[in-house]
Design an enzyme around this catalytic site. Structure first.
Site, PDB file in Angstrom:
ATOM      1  CB  CYS A 297      48.607  24.442  54.619  1.00  0.00           C
ATOM      2  SG  CYS A 297      49.379  23.684  56.011  1.00  0.00           S
TER       3      CYS A 297
ATOM      4  CD  GLU B 195      44.708  20.839  56.356  1.00  0.00           C
ATOM      5  OE1 GLU B 195      45.124  21.245  55.264  1.00  0.00           O
ATOM      6  OE2 GLU B 195      43.530  20.485  56.550  1.00  0.00           O
TER       7      GLU B 195
ATOM      8  CE  LYS C 125      56.192  14.951  67.127  1.00  0.00           C
ATOM      9  NZ  LYS C 125      57.146  16.051  67.160  1.00  0.00           N
TER      10      LYS C 125
ATOM     11  CD  GLU D 141      52.942  22.172  50.952  1.00  0.00           C
ATOM     12  OE1 GLU D 141      53.218  21.077  51.459  1.00  0.00           O
ATOM     13  OE2 GLU D 141      52.000  22.889  51.341  1.00  0.00           O
TER      14      GLU D 141
HETATM   15  C1  UN1 Z   1      48.177  26.604  57.801  1.00  0.00           C
HETATM   16  O1  UN1 Z   1      48.912  27.161  57.019  1.00  0.00           O
HETATM   17  O2  UN1 Z   1      48.369  25.414  58.084  1.00  0.00           O
HETATM   18  O3  UN1 Z   1      44.017  30.787  56.583  1.00  0.00           O
HETATM   19  C2  UN1 Z   1      47.072  27.270  58.531  1.00  0.00           C
HETATM   20  C3  UN1 Z   1      45.171  30.866  57.025  1.00  0.00           C
HETATM   21  C4  UN1 Z   1      45.388  30.714  58.507  1.00  0.00           C
HETATM   22  C5  UN1 Z   1      45.671  29.300  58.864  1.00  0.00           C
HETATM   23  C6  UN1 Z   1      46.738  28.641  58.041  1.00  0.00           C
HETATM   24  N1  UN1 Z   1      44.226  31.181  59.214  1.00  0.00           N
HETATM   25  O4  UN1 Z   1      46.132  31.038  56.296  1.00  0.00           O
END
Ligand code: UN1
Length: 503
Positions: free
Chosen positions: A287, A253, A178, A388
Site C-alpha cells: 500500500c 486500510e 479470515k 493504484e
Molecule cells: C502495506 O503495504 O499494507 O511501511 C503495509 C511499510 C510496511 C507495511 C506496509 N511496514 O511499507
C-alpha cells in the site's frame, strides 16, 4: 522447514480444527513456480456463524481476564514467532512470493507488534480529570466491545494479521479471522502459534474462504460489532455499506498512490536507493509503494538514467533464491492488471523507459513475473499517475518547484505515504506540513513504517482510523466515563458549582 506440500488444512473454531461445513476445499499455490502449498476449507456462511457463536461465548470470559495476563500471552506469542521466524519466512517466499529478506521483515513486524501490544496489557491508559465539584472523582476507561471480524490481505500475510488481532485481543475482544485466500497457509500458521502461546478456546478463530462467502457474512453478522479490513478502495466501500445497518465500528486500510519528491538539492544516490527500494520492494505490492516519483526538472534526466540503469540490473526469480531482487506478483489476474497499466501508460503518451512486459525464460514462465517498469515524461493527471497499480511500475513526473511538487503529490484521491529528498531543512518542514498523507518520510522512501506509530492514511486511503501505535486501540474499544461522588449528598453538575465558596 518442510513445506506444507499437499496437506489438507482446516478451520480453527472454538479450539478445534474442523473442516468447512460443506466439505469443499480450495488450493493455495505458489506464485513463484505454481507448486501446491496445500488445500484449505472453502467455508461459507454456516462456518462463519459457528465461529462467531464460539467467539461470542469466549468473549464473556476473555474480557474479564486481567489485561496484563492477556498481554503475557502476546509476549509468549512474540517468542514463538521469533523461534519460527525462519520457517515462516521460507513459507512466505513460497506462498506469497516476496524475497527472503522482506519475508523475514514481515515476520519481524509481527514480533515487534506482539511485544508492543503485549506491553499495552499493562497500559491501556485512560484519563483521570479533576471534578468541578467537591468530593467527586472521575475517570475514563477503555472497554472491550465483543467479536471482531478481521479480514486481511495477502501482501503482508503475517504482519497485517498481527496489526489487527493483537490490539483487538489485548483489549479484551475475541476475533474471527479470515486471511486472504491467496495466503491461507500463513494465516493458519499464525493462528497455530498464537494458540500455542496459550490463548483460551474461542478467543481467536480462523475461517478460510473467499470474500463473498466468508467476508460478506462476517461483515453483515449481527453479533460482530467491529470489522477491520485491509484491501481495495472498492471493497472498502462495499464493507462500509454492508456494515452500516449494524452501526459497526469499521476500520479500513485501502489504497495508495504514494509519491517520492526529489528536489534539485537532494543527494541523488540516496534518492535512487530510496526510489528503487520503495517502488520495487515486494514487487511494488505494498500500500505504501512509491508508484510516482516527482522530480525537479534540473535533476530529472540524471535521476531517470540512474534509476533505469539500477532497475535493469535487478534479477527476477523465486524469493527463496538468495540472488533474487524481485519476486513474482501474487497471481495471474494481478499480472494481467499490471500489464494492462503498461498499455494504458503507452496509450496516454508516457515514455516507457524500461520493463513493461511479462518476464519469461529461466523458469520464470512457471510463475507470475513482471519486469520492473519505469515510465518517464508522465503527466500528473494520467491514469498511471492516478490509479493504484499494485505492481512493479513507477511513473516519473517533472516539476519546477516545491509548490508544484506538493500539489502533484497531493493531487490524487489517496493519502497514505509521501516522501521528499532534499538537503534544505525549510523545504523539509514545509513538506512535512503540507503533504496530505498519513505518513511522511524525509530523505527516505515511502515504505518502512514501524509498529509503534500510527499507520494509515488520509482521503480515500481509509476512514480516519489508524493501525499500529496507541491509535490502533481506538477502533477496538469504547470509552466509558465514570463519575464517583463520595460527598454523600446530591451534587448537581453545572448548577451547584455556582455556589462553590472560595476561601
Ligand atoms: C502495506 O503495504 O499494507 O511501511 C503495509 C511499510 C510496511 C507495511 C506496509 N511496514 O511499507
Amino acid at each position: 522447514m518442510a513445506l506444507a506440500g499437499t496437506k489438507t488444512f482446516q478451520n480453527y473454531i472454538d479450539g478445534e480444527w474442523v473442516d468447512a461445513a460443506g466439505g469443499e476445499t480450495f488450493e493455495s499455490t505458489s506464485p513463484a513456480d505454481g507448486s501446491t502449498i496445500g488445500a484449505f476449507p472453502k467455508s461459507g456462511p454456516e462456518d462463519v456463524d459457528r465461529a462467531v457463536a464460539a467467539s461470542k461465548v469466549a468473549y464473556e470470559e476473555w474480557r474479564l481476564v486481567p489485561a496484563p495476563k492477556r498481554g503475557e500471552i502476546l509476549f509468549r506469542f512474540a517468542q514463538l514467532l521469533a523461534q519460527h521466524k525462519d520457517d515462516l519466512t521460507e513459507l512466505m517466499t513460497h506462498e506469497m512470493g516476496k524475497v527472503r529478506a522482506e519475508a523475514a521483515g514481515d515476520v519481524q513486524e509481527a514480533i515487534d507488534m506482539a511485544y508492543y501490544m503485549g506491553g499495552e496489557g499493562r497500559r491501556l491508559f485512560g484519563q483521570t480529570t479533576p471534578s468541578e465539584l467537591r468530593d467527586k472523582f472521575q475517570m475514563s476507561v477503555r472497554t472491550s466491545v465483543g467479536v471482531v471480524g478481521a479480514i486481511t490481505p495477502w501482501n503482508f500475510p503475517i504482519a497485517i494479521p498481527s496489526w489487527k488481532t493483537l490490539p483487538a485481543i489485548v483489549s479484551g475482544n475475541t476475533v474471527v479471522f479470515k486471511p486472504a485466500s491467496d495466503t491461507p497457509a500463513l494465516g493458519e500458521r499464525y493462528v497455530e502459534l498464537f494458540t500455542e502461546a496459550g490463548l483460551p478456546k474461542g478467543v481467536l478463530n480462523i475461517v478460510h474462504g473467499g470474500g463473498s462467502d466468508v467476508g460478506q457474512r462476517l461483515v453483515e453478522h449481527p453479533d460482530v460489532p467491529i470489522i477491520t479490513f485491509t484491501g481495495s478502495r472498492e471493497t472498502g466501500v462495499a464493507v462500509t455499506k454492508a456494515a452500516s445497518d449494524g452501526l459497526k465500528h469499521v476500520h479500513l486500510e485501502l489504497g495508495g498512490k504514494n509519491a517520492i519528491i526529489v528536489m534539485d538539492d537532494a543527494d541523488l544516490e540516496l534518492a535512487v536507493d530510496g526510489i528503487v527500494w520503495s517502488a520495487f520492494g515486494t514487487s511494488g505490492q505494498r500500500c505504501t509503494a512509491a508508484s510516482r516519483v516527482i522530480v525537479h526538472e534540473r535533476v530529472y534526466d540524471e535521476l531517470a538514467s540512474r534509476i533505469v540503469s539500477r532497475v535493469e540490473q535487478m534479477r527476477l526469480g523465486p524469493g527463496w533464491e538468495d540472488e533474487t531482487d524481485i519476486g513474482p506478483v501474487i497471481n495471474k489476474s494481478a499480472l494481467e492488471k499490471i500489464h494492462s497499466y503498461t498499455e494504458i501508460g503507452k496509450d496516454e503518451g508516457a515514455n516507457l523507459l524500461t520493463g513493461g512486459e511479462v518476464a519469461s525464460g529461466n523458469g520464470l514462465d512457471k510463475g507470475f513475473y513482471y519486469r520492473p517498469t519505469v515510465f518517464g515524461d508522465v503527466e500528473a493527471g494520467m491514469r498511471i499517475a492516478q490509479e493504484e497499480i499494485f505492481g512493479p511500475t513507477t511513473a516519473l513526473i517533472r516539476i519546477r518547484d516545491l509548490d508544484e511538487a506538493i500539489a502533484v503529490s497531493n493531487g490524487v484521491k489517496y493519502g497514505l505515504s509521501s516522501s521528499i529528498f532534499t538537503g534544505d531543512v525549510n523545504r523539509a518542514f514545509r513538506a512535512m506540513r503540507d503533504l496530505d498523507t498519513g505518513i511522511t518520510y524525509i530523505n527516505a522512501g515511502t515504505i518502512g513504517a514501524e509498529v509503534h506509530l500510527p499507520f494509515g492514511g488520509t482521503k480515500d486511503t481509509g476512514n480516519g482510523h489508524r493501525e499500529a501505535g496507541q491509535a490502533a486501540l481506538d477502533v477496538f474499544t469504547e470509552w466509558k466515563s465514570i463519575y464517583v461522588d463520595y460527598s454523600g449528598k446530591l451534587q448537581r453538575a453545572q448548577i451547584d458549582t455556582l455556589e462553590e465558596p472560595l476561601p
